[in-house]
Design a protein around this motif. Sequence first.
Motif, PDB file in Angstrom:
ATOM      1  N   VAL A 114       1.079  -1.074   0.095  1.00  0.00           N
ATOM      2  CA  VAL A 114       0.085  -0.135   0.097  1.00  0.00           C
ATOM      3  C   VAL A 114       0.824   1.211  -0.038  1.00  0.00           C
ATOM      4  CG1 VAL A 114      -1.773   1.422   1.279  1.00  0.00           C
ATOM      5  CG2 VAL A 114      -1.730  -1.090   1.327  1.00  0.00           C
ATOM      6  N   MET A 171      -3.325   0.270  -4.001  1.00  0.00           N
ATOM      7  CA  MET A 171      -2.889  -0.855  -3.363  1.00  0.00           C
ATOM      8  C   MET A 171      -2.637  -1.940  -4.181  1.00  0.00           C
ATOM      9  SD  MET A 171      -6.536  -0.669  -0.940  1.00  0.00           S
ATOM     10  CE  MET A 171      -6.307  -1.949   0.246  1.00  0.00           C
ATOM     11  N   CYS A 205     -10.751  -3.053   3.263  1.00  0.00           N
ATOM     12  CA  CYS A 205      -9.859  -3.955   2.585  1.00  0.00           C
ATOM     13  C   CYS A 205     -10.776  -5.148   2.362  1.00  0.00           C
ATOM     14  CB  CYS A 205      -8.561  -4.489   3.206  1.00  0.00           C
ATOM     15  SG  CYS A 205      -8.966  -5.522   4.547  1.00  0.00           S
ATOM     16  N   ASP A 262      -7.075  -9.227   1.315  1.00  0.00           N
ATOM     17  CA  ASP A 262      -6.754  -8.442   0.080  1.00  0.00           C
ATOM     18  C   ASP A 262      -6.544  -9.094  -1.164  1.00  0.00           C
ATOM     19  OD1 ASP A 262      -6.077  -5.996  -1.051  1.00  0.00           O
ATOM     20  OD2 ASP A 262      -4.077  -5.925  -0.633  1.00  0.00           O
ATOM     21  N   VAL A 306      -4.497  -1.501   7.496  1.00  0.00           N
ATOM     22  CA  VAL A 306      -4.565  -0.485   6.566  1.00  0.00           C
ATOM     23  C   VAL A 306      -4.582   0.754   7.442  1.00  0.00           C
ATOM     24  CG1 VAL A 306      -6.054   0.577   4.916  1.00  0.00           C
ATOM     25  CG2 VAL A 306      -5.600  -1.933   4.921  1.00  0.00           C
TER      26      VAL A 306
END
Lengths: 293, 272
Positions: B26, B44, B168, B188, B239
Amino acid sequence: MPREAEPSLNEKQFVLQALKEDVRLDGRDLDQYRPLELTFGDQHGVAEVTLGKTKVLVKTSAEVTVPYPDRPLDGIFTIATELSPMTAPSFEVNRPTETEVLLARLLEKTVRRSGALDTESLCLVAGQKVWSVRVDVHVLSHDGNLTDAACFAVVASLRHFRKPDTSMEGGVLTVYTPAEREPVPLSWLHSPFCISWSFYGDMGEIAVLDATWVEEQVRVGSCTISLNRHGEICQIAKLGGTPVEAVALLQCTSVALAKAKELSGLLDTKLAEDAKRRDKGGLLAELSAENDR
Amino acid sequence: MPLDTSAYSLALLRVDGRRWNELRRVHAQIRTQAAADGSSYLEMGHTKVMCVVTGPSEPGARRGGTTGGAGGGGNNAAEVSVTVVVAGFSSVDRKRRGRGDKRNLELQSTISNALAASLHTHLYPHSTISISLHVLSQDGSLLAALINAATLACVDAGIPMTDYVVACTAGSTSTYAANDEDADPLLDLNHQEEQELPSLTVATLGATDRVAVLVCESRVQASRLEGMLAVGVDGCKQVREILDRVVRDKGRKMVSEGTVERGIGLESMDLD
Protein backbone atom coordinates in the motif's frame (compact mmCIF):
# COMPACT_ATOMS: atom_id res chain seq x y z
CA MET A 1 -37.45 17.52 -8.21
CA PRO A 2 -40.06 16.55 -5.60
CA ARG A 3 -38.65 15.50 -2.25
CA GLU A 4 -39.97 12.78 -0.07
CA ALA A 5 -41.98 14.11 2.85
CA GLU A 6 -40.08 13.40 6.03
CA PRO A 7 -41.76 12.29 9.22
CA SER A 8 -42.06 15.03 11.81
CA LEU A 9 -39.61 15.38 14.70
CA ASN A 10 -42.18 14.11 17.18
CA GLU A 11 -42.91 11.11 15.06
CA LYS A 12 -39.21 10.30 14.67
CA GLN A 13 -38.53 10.58 18.39
CA PHE A 14 -41.57 8.49 19.21
CA VAL A 15 -40.50 5.66 16.92
CA LEU A 16 -36.92 5.75 18.18
CA GLN A 17 -37.88 5.86 21.85
CA ALA A 18 -40.26 2.96 21.32
CA LEU A 19 -37.58 0.93 19.55
CA LYS A 20 -35.20 1.56 22.45
CA GLU A 21 -37.83 -0.02 24.67
CA ASP A 22 -38.15 -2.99 22.29
CA VAL A 23 -41.57 -1.90 21.08
CA ARG A 24 -42.61 -1.34 17.50
CA LEU A 25 -45.49 0.82 16.40
CA ASP A 26 -47.41 -2.12 14.98
CA GLY A 27 -46.70 -4.35 17.96
CA ARG A 28 -44.38 -6.76 16.18
CA ASP A 29 -41.26 -8.32 17.65
CA LEU A 30 -38.01 -6.80 16.45
CA ASP A 31 -37.29 -9.80 14.24
CA GLN A 32 -40.80 -10.44 13.02
CA TYR A 33 -42.05 -9.92 9.48
CA ARG A 34 -45.36 -8.34 8.64
CA PRO A 35 -47.84 -10.85 7.21
CA LEU A 36 -46.52 -11.86 3.80
CA GLU A 37 -49.08 -12.71 1.16
CA LEU A 38 -48.41 -14.11 -2.26
CA THR A 39 -50.98 -14.49 -5.02
CA PHE A 40 -50.40 -15.74 -8.53
CA GLY A 41 -52.23 -14.29 -11.50
CA ASP A 42 -54.15 -16.23 -14.14
CA GLN A 43 -51.17 -16.09 -16.45
CA HIS A 44 -47.99 -17.96 -15.63
CA GLY A 45 -45.31 -15.68 -14.26
CA VAL A 46 -47.50 -13.05 -12.61
CA ALA A 47 -46.96 -12.74 -8.89
CA GLU A 48 -48.22 -10.18 -6.45
CA VAL A 49 -46.68 -9.86 -3.03
CA THR A 50 -48.12 -7.89 -0.16
CA LEU A 51 -46.01 -7.26 2.91
CA GLY A 52 -48.12 -5.17 5.26
CA LYS A 53 -48.94 -2.14 3.15
CA THR A 54 -46.07 -2.70 0.71
CA LYS A 55 -47.30 -4.18 -2.53
CA VAL A 56 -45.21 -5.40 -5.46
CA LEU A 57 -46.39 -6.86 -8.75
CA VAL A 58 -43.96 -8.81 -10.88
CA LYS A 59 -44.49 -10.17 -14.36
CA THR A 60 -42.10 -12.41 -16.24
CA SER A 61 -42.17 -12.67 -20.01
CA ALA A 62 -39.99 -14.34 -22.60
CA GLU A 63 -39.29 -13.83 -26.27
CA VAL A 64 -36.84 -15.18 -28.81
CA THR A 65 -34.02 -12.80 -29.73
CA VAL A 66 -30.44 -12.68 -30.96
CA PRO A 67 -27.84 -13.17 -28.16
CA TYR A 68 -25.14 -10.67 -27.32
CA PRO A 69 -22.14 -11.22 -29.61
CA ASP A 70 -19.73 -11.69 -26.67
CA ARG A 71 -21.98 -14.34 -25.08
CA PRO A 72 -23.35 -16.46 -27.93
CA LEU A 73 -24.29 -19.40 -25.69
CA ASP A 74 -26.13 -17.49 -22.98
CA GLY A 75 -29.72 -16.42 -22.96
CA ILE A 76 -30.64 -12.90 -21.93
CA PHE A 77 -32.04 -12.29 -18.48
CA THR A 78 -33.02 -8.81 -17.38
CA ILE A 79 -34.75 -7.47 -14.33
CA ALA A 80 -36.42 -4.10 -14.89
CA THR A 81 -37.40 -2.15 -11.82
CA GLU A 82 -39.82 0.68 -12.01
CA LEU A 83 -40.79 2.98 -9.19
CA SER A 84 -43.53 5.13 -10.64
CA PRO A 85 -45.08 8.26 -9.14
CA MET A 86 -48.01 6.00 -8.24
CA THR A 87 -45.83 4.48 -5.52
CA ALA A 88 -44.84 7.75 -3.91
CA PRO A 89 -44.82 11.29 -5.30
CA SER A 90 -41.05 11.55 -4.94
CA PHE A 91 -40.47 8.96 -7.64
CA GLU A 92 -40.38 10.17 -11.20
CA VAL A 93 -40.55 8.34 -14.47
CA ASN A 94 -37.26 8.10 -16.39
CA ARG A 95 -35.22 9.58 -13.59
CA PRO A 96 -34.07 6.78 -11.32
CA THR A 97 -33.72 7.81 -7.70
CA GLU A 98 -31.09 6.34 -5.44
CA THR A 99 -33.68 3.97 -3.96
CA GLU A 100 -34.50 2.63 -7.39
CA VAL A 101 -30.88 2.16 -8.45
CA LEU A 102 -29.99 0.36 -5.23
CA LEU A 103 -33.09 -1.84 -5.48
CA ALA A 104 -32.27 -2.76 -9.07
CA ARG A 105 -28.66 -3.54 -8.15
CA LEU A 106 -29.69 -5.66 -5.18
CA LEU A 107 -32.13 -7.71 -7.24
CA GLU A 108 -29.56 -8.10 -9.97
CA LYS A 109 -26.88 -9.28 -7.56
CA THR A 110 -29.24 -11.55 -5.66
CA VAL A 111 -31.00 -13.26 -8.53
CA ARG A 112 -28.84 -12.80 -11.60
CA ARG A 113 -25.26 -12.82 -10.39
CA SER A 114 -25.84 -15.66 -7.97
CA GLY A 115 -26.80 -17.82 -10.95
CA ALA A 116 -30.33 -18.62 -9.81
CA LEU A 117 -31.46 -18.92 -13.40
CA ASP A 118 -29.40 -21.10 -15.70
CA THR A 119 -28.96 -18.74 -18.65
CA GLU A 120 -27.22 -21.37 -20.75
CA SER A 121 -30.45 -23.36 -20.86
CA LEU A 122 -32.10 -20.40 -22.59
CA CYS A 123 -29.95 -20.88 -25.67
CA LEU A 124 -31.81 -22.22 -28.71
CA VAL A 125 -29.35 -21.88 -31.61
CA ALA A 126 -25.82 -20.87 -30.57
CA GLY A 127 -25.10 -17.32 -31.61
CA GLN A 128 -28.43 -16.87 -33.36
CA LYS A 129 -31.48 -17.54 -31.25
CA VAL A 130 -31.88 -17.39 -27.51
CA TRP A 131 -34.70 -16.78 -25.08
CA SER A 132 -34.74 -13.35 -23.56
CA VAL A 133 -36.39 -13.53 -20.15
CA ARG A 134 -37.52 -10.22 -18.82
CA VAL A 135 -38.80 -9.62 -15.32
CA ASP A 136 -40.73 -6.42 -14.74
CA VAL A 137 -41.00 -5.27 -11.16
CA HIS A 138 -43.79 -2.80 -10.46
CA VAL A 139 -44.00 -1.35 -7.01
CA LEU A 140 -47.62 -0.53 -6.36
CA SER A 141 -47.36 0.74 -2.83
CA HIS A 142 -44.33 1.60 -0.72
CA ASP A 143 -44.49 1.13 3.01
CA GLY A 144 -40.92 0.11 3.65
CA ASN A 145 -38.84 -2.96 2.94
CA LEU A 146 -39.23 -2.89 -0.82
CA THR A 147 -36.18 -5.07 -1.27
CA ASP A 148 -37.46 -8.13 0.54
CA ALA A 149 -40.91 -7.92 -1.01
CA ALA A 150 -39.54 -7.31 -4.51
CA CYS A 151 -36.99 -10.12 -4.26
CA PHE A 152 -39.59 -12.58 -3.01
CA ALA A 153 -41.95 -11.56 -5.81
CA VAL A 154 -39.23 -11.88 -8.48
CA VAL A 155 -38.25 -15.37 -7.34
CA ALA A 156 -41.91 -16.43 -7.08
CA SER A 157 -42.70 -15.07 -10.52
CA LEU A 158 -39.71 -16.74 -12.16
CA ARG A 159 -40.47 -20.09 -10.57
CA HIS A 160 -44.11 -19.82 -11.57
CA PHE A 161 -43.30 -18.81 -15.14
CA ARG A 162 -43.62 -21.26 -18.05
CA LYS A 163 -41.99 -20.58 -21.40
CA PRO A 164 -43.29 -22.07 -24.65
CA ASP A 165 -41.79 -25.43 -25.54
CA THR A 166 -39.48 -25.57 -28.56
CA SER A 167 -37.93 -28.19 -30.76
CA MET A 168 -35.09 -28.27 -33.30
CA GLU A 169 -35.48 -30.52 -36.30
CA GLY A 170 -33.16 -30.33 -39.26
CA GLY A 171 -32.11 -26.80 -38.49
CA VAL A 172 -35.69 -25.58 -38.18
CA LEU A 173 -36.68 -24.13 -34.85
CA THR A 174 -40.30 -24.54 -33.84
CA VAL A 175 -41.87 -22.64 -30.98
CA TYR A 176 -45.07 -24.35 -29.89
CA THR A 177 -48.16 -22.53 -28.69
CA PRO A 178 -49.57 -23.58 -25.31
CA ALA A 179 -52.34 -25.48 -27.13
CA GLU A 180 -49.84 -27.61 -29.05
CA ARG A 181 -47.50 -28.43 -26.23
CA GLU A 182 -47.57 -27.73 -22.51
CA PRO A 183 -45.22 -24.79 -21.73
CA VAL A 184 -42.12 -25.70 -19.73
CA PRO A 185 -40.72 -24.13 -16.55
CA LEU A 186 -37.37 -22.32 -16.56
CA SER A 187 -34.28 -24.20 -15.50
CA TRP A 188 -34.05 -22.92 -11.94
CA LEU A 189 -31.03 -23.67 -9.78
CA HIS A 190 -31.67 -22.15 -6.35
CA SER A 191 -33.99 -19.60 -4.76
CA PRO A 192 -32.30 -16.68 -3.03
CA PHE A 193 -34.22 -14.42 -0.65
CA CYS A 194 -33.33 -10.93 0.58
CA ILE A 195 -33.54 -10.28 4.29
CA SER A 196 -33.11 -6.62 5.29
CA TRP A 197 -32.00 -5.44 8.69
CA SER A 198 -32.31 -1.87 9.88
CA PHE A 199 -30.11 -0.50 12.63
CA TYR A 200 -30.97 2.04 15.30
CA GLY A 201 -29.18 3.70 18.19
CA ASP A 202 -25.88 5.58 18.35
CA MET A 203 -23.83 2.44 17.87
CA GLY A 204 -26.37 0.70 15.65
CA GLU A 205 -26.97 -1.76 18.47
CA ILE A 206 -30.71 -2.25 17.84
CA ALA A 207 -31.36 -4.46 14.82
CA VAL A 208 -34.84 -4.65 13.36
CA LEU A 209 -36.22 -6.83 10.57
CA ASP A 210 -38.71 -5.71 7.94
CA ALA A 211 -38.83 -1.99 8.72
CA THR A 212 -41.87 0.02 7.70
CA TRP A 213 -41.52 3.30 5.83
CA VAL A 214 -41.41 5.40 9.01
CA GLU A 215 -38.86 3.08 10.56
CA GLU A 216 -36.78 3.27 7.39
CA GLN A 217 -36.76 7.06 7.60
CA VAL A 218 -35.25 7.11 11.09
CA ARG A 219 -32.75 4.26 10.80
CA VAL A 220 -29.03 4.92 10.99
CA GLY A 221 -27.99 2.06 8.75
CA SER A 222 -29.23 -1.02 7.00
CA CYS A 223 -27.88 -4.34 5.84
CA THR A 224 -29.48 -6.59 3.24
CA ILE A 225 -28.40 -10.22 3.25
CA SER A 226 -29.47 -12.62 0.51
CA LEU A 227 -29.43 -16.30 1.26
CA ASN A 228 -30.93 -19.49 -0.08
CA ARG A 229 -32.16 -22.41 1.97
CA HIS A 230 -28.91 -24.33 1.48
CA GLY A 231 -27.16 -21.80 3.70
CA GLU A 232 -25.36 -20.02 0.91
CA ILE A 233 -24.94 -16.27 1.05
CA CYS A 234 -25.63 -14.81 -2.38
CA GLN A 235 -24.99 -11.21 -1.54
CA ILE A 236 -24.48 -8.92 1.42
CA ALA A 237 -24.95 -5.18 1.16
CA LYS A 238 -24.28 -2.90 4.05
CA LEU A 239 -23.69 0.24 2.07
CA GLY A 240 -22.39 2.71 4.61
CA GLY A 241 -24.36 4.06 7.53
CA THR A 242 -23.42 3.93 11.19
CA PRO A 243 -20.79 1.26 11.85
CA VAL A 244 -22.13 -1.89 13.49
CA GLU A 245 -20.19 -4.45 15.53
CA ALA A 246 -18.94 -7.30 13.33
CA VAL A 247 -20.29 -9.87 15.78
CA ALA A 248 -23.76 -8.35 15.55
CA LEU A 249 -23.64 -8.68 11.77
CA LEU A 250 -22.78 -12.37 12.08
CA GLN A 251 -25.73 -12.82 14.40
CA CYS A 252 -27.96 -11.03 11.87
CA THR A 253 -26.79 -13.46 9.20
CA SER A 254 -27.72 -16.52 11.21
CA VAL A 255 -31.20 -15.11 11.96
CA ALA A 256 -31.53 -14.20 8.29
CA LEU A 257 -30.74 -17.78 7.31
CA ALA A 258 -33.63 -19.04 9.42
CA LYS A 259 -35.93 -16.43 7.85
CA ALA A 260 -34.78 -17.36 4.35
CA LYS A 261 -35.66 -20.99 5.06
CA GLU A 262 -39.10 -19.87 6.25
CA LEU A 263 -39.66 -17.84 3.09
CA SER A 264 -38.46 -20.73 0.97
CA GLY A 265 -40.97 -23.04 2.64
CA LEU A 266 -43.77 -20.53 2.16
CA LEU A 267 -42.98 -20.17 -1.53
CA ASP A 268 -42.87 -23.93 -2.04
CA THR A 269 -46.30 -24.44 -0.47
CA LYS A 270 -47.80 -21.54 -2.45
CA LEU A 271 -46.41 -22.92 -5.71
CA ALA A 272 -47.71 -26.39 -4.91
CA GLU A 273 -51.16 -24.97 -4.11
CA ASP A 274 -51.24 -23.06 -7.35
CA ALA A 275 -50.10 -26.06 -9.37
CA LYS A 276 -52.89 -28.11 -7.80
CA ARG A 277 -55.43 -25.41 -8.64
CA ARG A 278 -54.32 -25.33 -12.27
CA ASP A 279 -53.93 -29.04 -12.77
CA LYS A 280 -57.05 -30.31 -14.44
CA GLY A 281 -55.41 -33.47 -15.62
CA GLY A 282 -53.39 -31.86 -18.40
CA LEU A 283 -53.90 -32.41 -22.10
CA LEU A 284 -55.56 -35.79 -21.60
CA ALA A 285 -58.39 -34.31 -19.56
CA GLU A 286 -58.88 -31.67 -22.21
CA LEU A 287 -59.06 -34.21 -25.04
CA SER A 288 -61.38 -36.55 -23.20
CA ALA A 289 -64.90 -36.73 -24.56
CA GLU A 290 -66.41 -37.52 -21.19
CA ASN A 291 -68.68 -34.99 -19.64
CA ASP A 292 -70.97 -34.67 -16.65
CA ARG A 293 -74.10 -35.69 -18.47
CA MET B 1 -12.56 -20.77 -14.70
CA PRO B 2 -10.12 -18.16 -15.87
CA LEU B 3 -7.29 -19.18 -13.61
CA ASP B 4 -6.15 -22.16 -11.66
CA THR B 5 -5.68 -21.48 -7.99
CA SER B 6 -5.54 -25.12 -7.09
CA ALA B 7 -1.80 -24.75 -6.61
CA TYR B 8 -2.57 -22.89 -3.40
CA SER B 9 -3.07 -26.04 -1.39
CA LEU B 10 0.43 -27.27 -2.26
CA ALA B 11 2.64 -24.37 -1.25
CA LEU B 12 0.10 -22.16 0.56
CA LEU B 13 1.23 -19.34 -1.68
CA ARG B 14 -1.17 -17.28 -3.74
CA VAL B 15 -0.81 -16.41 -7.42
CA ASP B 16 1.27 -13.35 -6.62
CA GLY B 17 3.37 -15.12 -4.00
CA ARG B 18 1.66 -13.80 -0.90
CA ARG B 19 0.61 -15.76 2.18
CA TRP B 20 -3.07 -15.83 3.16
CA ASN B 21 -2.83 -12.93 5.61
CA GLU B 22 -0.60 -10.54 3.67
CA LEU B 23 -1.69 -7.24 2.21
CA ARG B 24 -0.34 -6.04 -1.09
CA ARG B 25 1.97 -3.06 -1.04
CA VAL B 26 0.00 0.00 0.00
CA HIS B 27 1.50 3.27 -1.08
CA ALA B 28 -0.28 6.51 -0.29
CA GLN B 29 0.36 10.21 -0.54
CA ILE B 30 -1.66 13.13 0.70
CA ARG B 31 -1.78 16.72 -0.47
CA THR B 32 -0.93 15.83 -4.03
CA GLN B 33 -2.95 18.62 -5.62
CA ALA B 34 -1.92 22.03 -4.38
CA ALA B 35 -5.07 23.75 -5.55
CA ALA B 36 -7.53 21.38 -3.91
CA ASP B 37 -8.86 21.59 -0.37
CA GLY B 38 -7.82 18.02 0.17
CA SER B 39 -6.30 15.41 -2.09
CA SER B 40 -4.72 12.00 -1.99
CA TYR B 41 -3.24 9.30 -4.16
CA LEU B 42 -3.41 5.67 -3.15
CA GLU B 43 -2.07 2.43 -4.54
CA MET B 44 -3.09 -0.98 -3.26
CA GLY B 45 -0.99 -3.31 -5.35
CA HIS B 46 -1.81 -2.35 -8.91
CA THR B 47 -5.08 -0.63 -8.04
CA LYS B 48 -4.39 3.08 -8.27
CA VAL B 49 -6.84 5.81 -7.36
CA MET B 50 -6.74 9.55 -6.91
CA CYS B 51 -9.06 11.65 -4.81
CA VAL B 52 -9.80 15.35 -4.63
CA VAL B 53 -12.03 16.88 -1.97
CA THR B 54 -13.66 20.25 -2.35
CA GLY B 55 -15.39 21.79 0.58
CA PRO B 56 -17.14 22.01 2.90
CA SER B 57 -18.47 24.76 0.68
CA GLU B 58 -21.71 26.37 -0.33
CA PRO B 59 -23.80 23.93 -2.33
CA GLY B 60 -23.62 24.68 -6.02
CA ALA B 61 -26.29 24.03 -8.59
CA ARG B 62 -27.49 20.48 -8.11
CA ARG B 63 -26.25 18.19 -10.77
CA GLY B 64 -28.57 15.28 -11.26
CA GLY B 65 -27.24 11.79 -10.82
CA THR B 66 -23.81 12.59 -9.45
CA THR B 67 -24.74 13.23 -5.86
CA GLY B 68 -24.57 10.60 -3.21
CA GLY B 69 -27.28 12.34 -1.29
CA ALA B 70 -26.35 11.33 2.24
CA GLY B 71 -26.34 13.52 5.28
CA GLY B 72 -29.79 14.99 5.28
CA GLY B 73 -29.78 16.94 2.05
CA GLY B 74 -27.94 19.98 3.37
CA ASN B 75 -30.33 21.23 6.00
CA ASN B 76 -28.83 20.31 9.32
CA ALA B 77 -25.70 18.62 8.08
CA ALA B 78 -23.32 18.84 5.18
CA GLU B 79 -24.11 16.71 2.19
CA VAL B 80 -21.37 14.35 1.11
CA SER B 81 -21.49 14.03 -2.64
CA VAL B 82 -19.21 11.57 -4.36
CA THR B 83 -18.31 11.14 -8.01
CA VAL B 84 -16.34 8.18 -9.22
CA VAL B 85 -14.73 8.36 -12.64
CA VAL B 86 -13.32 5.12 -13.95
CA ALA B 87 -10.69 5.88 -16.57
CA GLY B 88 -11.07 3.97 -19.82
CA PHE B 89 -7.47 2.77 -19.65
CA SER B 90 -7.78 1.48 -16.09
CA SER B 91 -8.48 -2.15 -16.91
CA VAL B 92 -7.41 -4.60 -19.56
CA ASP B 93 -10.56 -4.37 -21.65
CA ARG B 94 -11.50 -0.87 -22.52
CA LYS B 95 -15.12 -0.65 -21.41
CA ARG B 96 -17.02 2.60 -21.57
CA ARG B 97 -19.27 3.14 -18.64
CA GLY B 98 -21.85 5.87 -18.87
CA ARG B 99 -22.69 8.30 -16.11
CA GLY B 100 -25.91 6.47 -15.39
CA ASP B 101 -24.16 3.16 -14.83
CA LYS B 102 -25.82 1.45 -11.87
CA ARG B 103 -22.63 -0.09 -10.52
CA ASN B 104 -21.00 3.30 -10.49
CA LEU B 105 -23.98 4.91 -8.76
CA GLU B 106 -23.93 2.18 -6.15
CA LEU B 107 -20.20 2.76 -5.53
CA GLN B 108 -20.78 6.48 -5.12
CA SER B 109 -23.67 6.04 -2.76
CA THR B 110 -21.73 3.51 -0.67
CA ILE B 111 -18.70 5.76 -0.29
CA SER B 112 -20.85 8.75 0.48
CA ASN B 113 -22.88 6.95 3.16
CA ALA B 114 -19.79 5.38 4.70
CA LEU B 115 -17.95 8.66 5.06
CA ALA B 116 -21.02 10.62 6.16
CA ALA B 117 -21.23 8.36 9.21
CA SER B 118 -17.67 9.21 10.28
CA LEU B 119 -17.34 12.84 9.19
CA HIS B 120 -18.81 15.40 11.57
CA THR B 121 -21.14 16.74 8.94
CA HIS B 122 -23.36 18.39 11.55
CA LEU B 123 -20.69 21.08 11.97
CA TYR B 124 -21.31 22.32 8.45
CA PRO B 125 -25.01 22.89 7.88
CA HIS B 126 -26.16 24.03 4.45
CA SER B 127 -22.97 22.96 2.75
CA THR B 128 -21.55 20.31 0.51
CA ILE B 129 -18.43 18.22 0.74
CA SER B 130 -17.74 17.00 -2.75
CA ILE B 131 -15.40 14.09 -3.18
CA SER B 132 -14.15 13.32 -6.63
CA LEU B 133 -12.47 9.98 -7.16
CA HIS B 134 -10.55 8.90 -10.22
CA VAL B 135 -9.65 5.30 -10.89
CA LEU B 136 -6.38 5.12 -12.81
CA SER B 137 -5.73 1.42 -12.67
CA GLN B 138 -7.84 -1.52 -11.53
CA ASP B 139 -6.54 -4.73 -10.03
CA GLY B 140 -9.17 -5.83 -7.54
CA SER B 141 -10.28 -4.31 -4.23
CA LEU B 142 -11.57 -1.24 -6.04
CA LEU B 143 -14.17 -0.19 -3.47
CA ALA B 144 -11.66 -0.62 -0.65
CA ALA B 145 -9.07 1.55 -2.41
CA LEU B 146 -11.66 4.23 -3.14
CA ILE B 147 -12.80 4.38 0.49
CA ASN B 148 -9.21 4.59 1.75
CA ALA B 149 -8.31 7.34 -0.71
CA ALA B 150 -11.43 9.32 0.16
CA THR B 151 -10.63 9.06 3.88
CA LEU B 152 -7.09 10.34 3.33
CA ALA B 153 -8.31 13.24 1.24
CA CYS B 154 -10.87 14.17 3.90
CA VAL B 155 -8.10 14.15 6.51
CA ASP B 156 -6.08 16.43 4.25
CA ALA B 157 -9.07 18.74 3.80
CA GLY B 158 -9.20 19.09 7.56
CA ILE B 159 -12.77 17.93 7.97
CA PRO B 160 -13.32 16.70 11.53
CA MET B 161 -14.04 13.00 11.67
CA THR B 162 -14.52 10.35 14.35
CA ASP B 163 -11.85 8.08 12.97
CA TYR B 164 -10.43 6.86 9.69
CA VAL B 165 -12.82 4.78 7.61
CA VAL B 166 -10.52 2.06 6.35
CA ALA B 167 -11.34 -0.77 4.03
CA CYS B 168 -9.90 -3.93 2.57
CA THR B 169 -11.15 -7.12 0.98
CA ALA B 170 -11.19 -10.68 2.19
CA GLY B 171 -11.88 -13.91 0.39
CA SER B 172 -11.90 -17.63 0.86
CA THR B 173 -10.07 -20.35 -1.01
CA SER B 174 -13.17 -22.53 -1.17
CA THR B 175 -15.68 -22.15 -3.93
CA TYR B 176 -19.34 -21.88 -2.93
CA ALA B 177 -20.09 -25.45 -3.84
CA ALA B 178 -17.26 -27.07 -1.97
CA ASN B 179 -17.93 -27.55 1.69
CA ASP B 180 -14.30 -28.26 2.55
CA GLU B 181 -13.52 -27.33 6.10
CA ASP B 182 -9.83 -26.63 5.56
CA ALA B 183 -10.40 -23.66 3.26
CA ASP B 184 -8.29 -20.66 4.23
CA PRO B 185 -9.57 -17.14 4.35
CA LEU B 186 -7.51 -14.73 2.23
CA LEU B 187 -6.71 -11.08 2.73
CA ASP B 188 -6.70 -8.35 0.07
CA LEU B 189 -7.61 -10.06 -3.19
CA ASN B 190 -6.27 -9.01 -6.55
CA HIS B 191 -8.29 -9.03 -9.74
CA GLN B 192 -7.57 -12.65 -10.64
CA GLU B 193 -8.55 -13.91 -7.22
CA GLU B 194 -11.63 -11.70 -7.16
CA GLN B 195 -12.79 -13.26 -10.42
CA GLU B 196 -12.54 -16.77 -9.15
CA LEU B 197 -13.02 -16.82 -5.40
CA PRO B 198 -15.81 -15.60 -3.15
CA SER B 199 -14.87 -12.24 -1.70
CA LEU B 200 -16.19 -9.40 0.41
CA THR B 201 -15.20 -5.81 1.05
CA VAL B 202 -15.11 -4.66 4.65
CA ALA B 203 -14.72 -1.10 5.87
CA THR B 204 -14.34 -0.45 9.56
CA LEU B 205 -14.25 2.65 11.67
CA GLY B 206 -10.57 2.96 12.57
CA ALA B 207 -9.10 0.10 14.55
CA THR B 208 -12.40 -0.92 16.11
CA ASP B 209 -14.45 -3.97 15.15
CA ARG B 210 -17.31 -1.80 13.98
CA VAL B 211 -18.15 -2.43 10.35
CA ALA B 212 -19.31 0.52 8.25
CA VAL B 213 -19.43 -1.20 4.89
CA LEU B 214 -19.83 -4.87 4.16
CA VAL B 215 -20.31 -5.80 0.54
CA CYS B 216 -20.29 -9.35 -0.72
CA GLU B 217 -21.21 -9.99 -4.32
CA SER B 218 -20.45 -13.66 -4.70
CA ARG B 219 -22.00 -16.88 -3.53
CA VAL B 220 -20.37 -18.28 -0.43
CA GLN B 221 -21.30 -20.69 2.35
CA ALA B 222 -22.68 -18.81 5.35
CA SER B 223 -20.21 -20.66 7.58
CA ARG B 224 -17.33 -19.06 5.66
CA LEU B 225 -18.48 -15.56 6.52
CA GLU B 226 -17.12 -15.50 10.04
CA GLY B 227 -13.58 -16.33 8.97
CA MET B 228 -13.63 -13.92 6.05
CA LEU B 229 -15.03 -11.12 8.17
CA ALA B 230 -12.43 -11.67 10.91
CA VAL B 231 -9.59 -11.55 8.40
CA GLY B 232 -11.10 -8.49 6.73
CA VAL B 233 -11.48 -6.58 10.00
CA ASP B 234 -7.92 -7.48 10.92
CA GLY B 235 -6.73 -6.25 7.52
CA CYS B 236 -8.54 -2.96 8.09
CA LYS B 237 -6.53 -2.47 11.27
CA GLN B 238 -3.31 -2.95 9.30
CA VAL B 239 -4.51 -0.49 6.66
CA ARG B 240 -5.31 2.05 9.35
CA GLU B 241 -1.75 1.82 10.65
CA ILE B 242 -0.43 2.47 7.15
CA LEU B 243 -2.73 5.41 6.44
CA ASP B 244 -2.04 6.91 9.86
CA ARG B 245 1.69 6.72 9.21
CA VAL B 246 1.22 8.50 5.87
CA VAL B 247 -0.69 11.33 7.52
CA ARG B 248 1.80 11.68 10.38
CA ASP B 249 4.82 11.62 8.08
CA LYS B 250 3.30 14.31 5.90
CA GLY B 251 2.48 16.44 8.94
CA ARG B 252 5.96 16.08 10.32
CA LYS B 253 7.45 17.02 6.98
CA MET B 254 5.26 20.08 6.65
CA VAL B 255 6.18 21.29 10.13
CA SER B 256 9.90 20.82 9.49
CA GLU B 257 9.64 22.65 6.18
CA GLY B 258 7.79 25.46 7.91
CA THR B 259 4.73 25.15 5.65
CA VAL B 260 2.54 24.98 8.70
CA GLU B 261 3.03 26.13 12.25
CA ARG B 262 3.58 23.61 14.95
CA GLY B 263 0.37 23.25 16.91
CA ILE B 264 0.05 24.03 20.58
CA GLY B 265 1.04 21.15 22.78
CA LEU B 266 3.03 19.50 20.06
CA GLU B 267 6.43 20.76 21.26
CA SER B 268 7.40 17.25 22.18
CA MET B 269 6.71 15.97 18.66
CA ASP B 270 9.91 14.52 17.35
CA LEU B 271 10.97 15.79 13.98
CA ASP B 272 13.29 13.45 12.22
